[in-house]
Design a protein around this motif. Structure first.
Motif: not given
Length: 79
Positions: A70-71, A5-13
């Motif tokens: 991707v969220i 799971v990748r959280f945007l906009p911080d690009d944390i996976t």
């Protein structure tokens, strides 16, 4: 089965299990998603998936059949 799971906009996976609550995954990753009612009614936890689908993180879970999710976490100053 794990899903990345990748959280945007911080690009944390972070890796998550199918069926795991998205809010729990975000919290574990250190990603803040605002909440209100925790029942999906207030829309405070609205996020957007990579394919453009809009979901409420408080009532959504990591889906089966994907290698990566991707969220995009909205920034809403109201919450």
């Amino acid at each position: 089965m794990n899903v990345r799971v990748r959280f945007l906009p911080d690009d944390i996976t972070v890796d998550a299990e199918v069926g795991e609550a998205i809010l729990d995954v975000a919290e574990r990753a250190g990603v803040f998603i605002p909440t209100g009612c925790l029942m999906g009614s207030c829309h405070a936890c609205t996020v957007e998936l990579e394919d453009g689908d809009i979901i409420r993180a408080c009532i959504s879970a990591v889906p089966l059949g994907r290698e990566e999710l991707v969220i995009n976490v909205f920034s809403d100053p109201t919450w």
